[in-house]
Design an enzyme around this catalytic site. Structure first.
Site, PDB file in Angstrom:
ATOM      1  N   TYR A   1       0.828  -1.216   0.000  1.00 40.22           N
ATOM      2  CA  TYR A   1       0.000   0.000   0.000  1.00 40.22           C
ATOM      3  C   TYR A   1       0.859   1.261   0.000  1.00 40.22           C
ATOM      4  CZ  TYR A   1      -3.023   3.763   1.563  1.00 40.22           C
ATOM      5  OH  TYR A   1      -3.680   4.963   1.651  1.00 40.22           O
TER       6      TYR A   1
ATOM      7  N   GLY B   1      -6.360   5.270  -0.103  1.00 35.17           N
ATOM      8  CA  GLY B   1      -7.729   5.256   0.385  1.00 35.17           C
ATOM      9  C   GLY B   1      -8.534   4.172  -0.303  1.00 35.17           C
TER      10      GLY B   1
ATOM     11  N   ASN C   1       0.954  11.423   5.758  1.00 39.77           N
ATOM     12  CA  ASN C   1       0.205  10.540   6.649  1.00 39.77           C
ATOM     13  C   ASN C   1       0.709  10.744   8.077  1.00 39.77           C
ATOM     14  OD1 ASN C   1      -0.797   7.146   5.748  1.00 39.77           O
ATOM     15  ND2 ASN C   1      -1.952   8.999   5.930  1.00 39.77           N
TER      16      ASN C   1
ATOM     17  N   ARG D   1     -11.976  31.833  47.197  1.00 41.70           N
ATOM     18  CA  ARG D   1     -11.619  30.780  48.137  1.00 41.70           C
ATOM     19  C   ARG D   1     -11.184  29.492  47.440  1.00 41.70           C
ATOM     20  NH1 ARG D   1     -16.159  28.090  51.508  1.00 41.70           N
ATOM     21  NH2 ARG D   1     -17.236  29.975  50.821  1.00 41.70           N
TER      22      ARG D   1
END
Length: 492
Positions: free
Chosen positions: A52, A59, A194, A280
């Site tokens: 890939y 995608g 990426n 406070r």
């Protein structure tokens, strides 16, 4: 000089690189890892293995095989097609951070990029070449694709860089430096974009600004206490140790330190038994915001040294795995948490402003701190502005990370929206800075009314610092420049 190794970068070092223009150099062992990773990619291409992003589409196109002769064109098309960010650009500071962080991540040696690309990144940092990167357009998975594509364009001699505060074509800048643009090889485009470096870069700047603001909020609150004859018993160490939160204990300790020697503060029963919560409960509320900062710092320093691209290359190329380290959820959560923590610093500050200006609550100070009540409005509308900013923060503090929209044909069906969260966190920080600036101006005026010579030595030093920049409210004037001047001081 900061040595980048891919695994040891700290927020303190980022502060030096961003705010003091510290230069960077690349660790030799890290470059050796990078070279081995690159050799693995070249072997994959030669042997026509299907991996890939190296020889496939991206995608939803991940099943489309790309010929070896087209692997360079694939990377160029990727960068150009993904550079579709819109809107106002990130600040130059964030852009510089983005370059450093992408460089550091790639130095881990899991991405298959050539050392020459990383050396060019280092050149950019050391020579102040910062890409112009639009802020909007990232889903935060698969990483910050659009913003990082605009960063990568600059390497190619395309896109724009900052020059004297204005965008300048990158091609012109490289010519001025006598340097040729980079030509991307297989996988390099994907390795560049990426990742989570846009949200993380903005997150780093957010954290560094928020930390300064959190410290500033304490001395401002201390001045308010002096203007209102606040009761210091609420900061007694035993109270906070009894609860056990370190950050709460630390805030109480610092408040006592700021107020040591003051003749304006009181003890319980001297004027009243106890103060309102906005006085406070300073250690409890500010301490909780410090807990948020502690969490955010931890997550940022992990992400700054993380491999966040896909696929990742291990064991000299024997193992190449597609995963999802680009998913920005950890930083999305951190930025959403930061939004809440900083928004609360502004929220409680606005309540202290109300006590300083409200004649029913302000311990004898003039109504709305007006030098001529009725004829002059004094700080009346300063409180309006603070209230408006606080209200705006409440909408910005809605978590971005709870949203997700599927993309890439439903292949990328869950995203983080972390970059939106990071951008909104920055907006909240800027709003909070101005709220605290308004409190500082009102507290300054209250202390002047009661007598600044009665102040604690440390708060008096801050009083003098403020007086050198702005005047107390001694007559009605345009207060907007005063707010900006003080806000600028709070960022230092």
């Amino acid at each position: 000089m900061v040595v980048l190794t891919g695994s040891s970068l700290t927020l303190e070092q980022m502060n030096e690189i961003l705010y003091n223009n510290q230069s960077v150099t690349l660790d030799e062992a890290a470059l050796e890892r990078v070279q081995k990773s690159r050799e693995a990619v070249e072997s994959i291409v030669r042997n026509d293995k299907t991996v890939y992003g190296i020889n496939t589409g991206f995608g939803k196109f991940s099943d489309v095989k790309i010929d070896e002769k087209d692997t360079k064109a694939l990377q160029l098309h990727l960068i150009r097609s993904h550079a579709c960010g819109v809107g106002e650009p990130f600040s130059e500071m964030v852009s510089r951070a983005m370059v450093v962080l992408r460089l550091n991540a790639l130095l881990k040696g899991f991405s298959g990029i050539r050392p020459v690309v990383l050396e060019r990144f280092a050149y950019m940092v050391n020579n102040g070449i910062h890409p112009v990167i639009p802020q909007q357009g990232s889903l935060g998975a698969s990483g910050d694709l659009a913003p990082l594509s605009h960063l990568a364009l600059v390497l190619l001699g395309e896109g724009y860089v900052w020059k004297n505060g204005k965008p300048e074509p990158a091609e012109n800048v490289w010519k001025e430096h006598g340097v040729e643009p980079i030509v991307l090889e297989a996988k390099e485009g994907l390795a560049l974009i990426n990742g989570t470096q846009a949200m993380t870069a903005q997150g780093v700047v957010n954290y560094l600004e928020a930390e300064k603001l959190a410290y500033a909020s304490e001395w401002i609150a201390a001045m308010t206490m002096e203007a209102l004859f606040g009761i210091t018993d609420a900061f007694h160490p035993a109270i906070h140790e009894a609860r056990g939160y370190k950050e709460q204990v630390d805030v109480a300790s610092r408040m006592l330190d700021w107020l040591q020697g003051s003749r304006l503060t009181t003890t319980q029963g001297e004027k009243r038994v106890q103060d309102a919560y906005s006085i406070r409960c300073i250690p409890q509320v500010h301490g909780a915001s410090w807990q948020v900062l502690t969490y955010v710092k931890e997550k940022l320093e992990i992400e700054m040294n993380a491999a966040t691209d896909n696929p990742l290359i291990f064991e000299d190329g024997d193992v190449v795995v597609s995963g999802g380290n680009f998913h920005g959820e950890p930083i999305a959560f951190a930025m959403d948490f930061l939004k809440i923590g900083v928004a609360e610093l502004a929220n409680i500050s606005e309540r202290r402003i109300e006590r300083l200006v409200n004649p029913q609550l302000n311990e004898g100070l003039p109504p709305f701190l007006s030098p001529q009540p009725g004829l002059q409005s004094g700080a009346m509308i300063l409180q309006y502005s603070a209230a408006s900013l606080v209200s705006e923060n409440k909408t910005l503090a809605h978590p971005a990370s709870v949203d997700s929209i599927p993309s890439s044909g439903n292949q990328e069906d869950h995203v983080s929206m972390g970059t939106i969260g990071s951008r909104h966190a920055n907006q909240i920080i800027q709003n909070a800075k101005r709220v605290l600036a308004i409190e500082a101006l009102c507290a300054l005026t209250g202390c002047r009314y009661h007598g600044e010579d009665e102040m604690a030595p440390k708060t008096k030093a801050k009083f003098d610092e403020l007086i050198s920049a702005v005047n107390p409210i001694d007559e009605d004037r345009v207060f907007a420049p005063d707010i900006e001047k003080i806000a600028g001081l709070l960022g230092k």
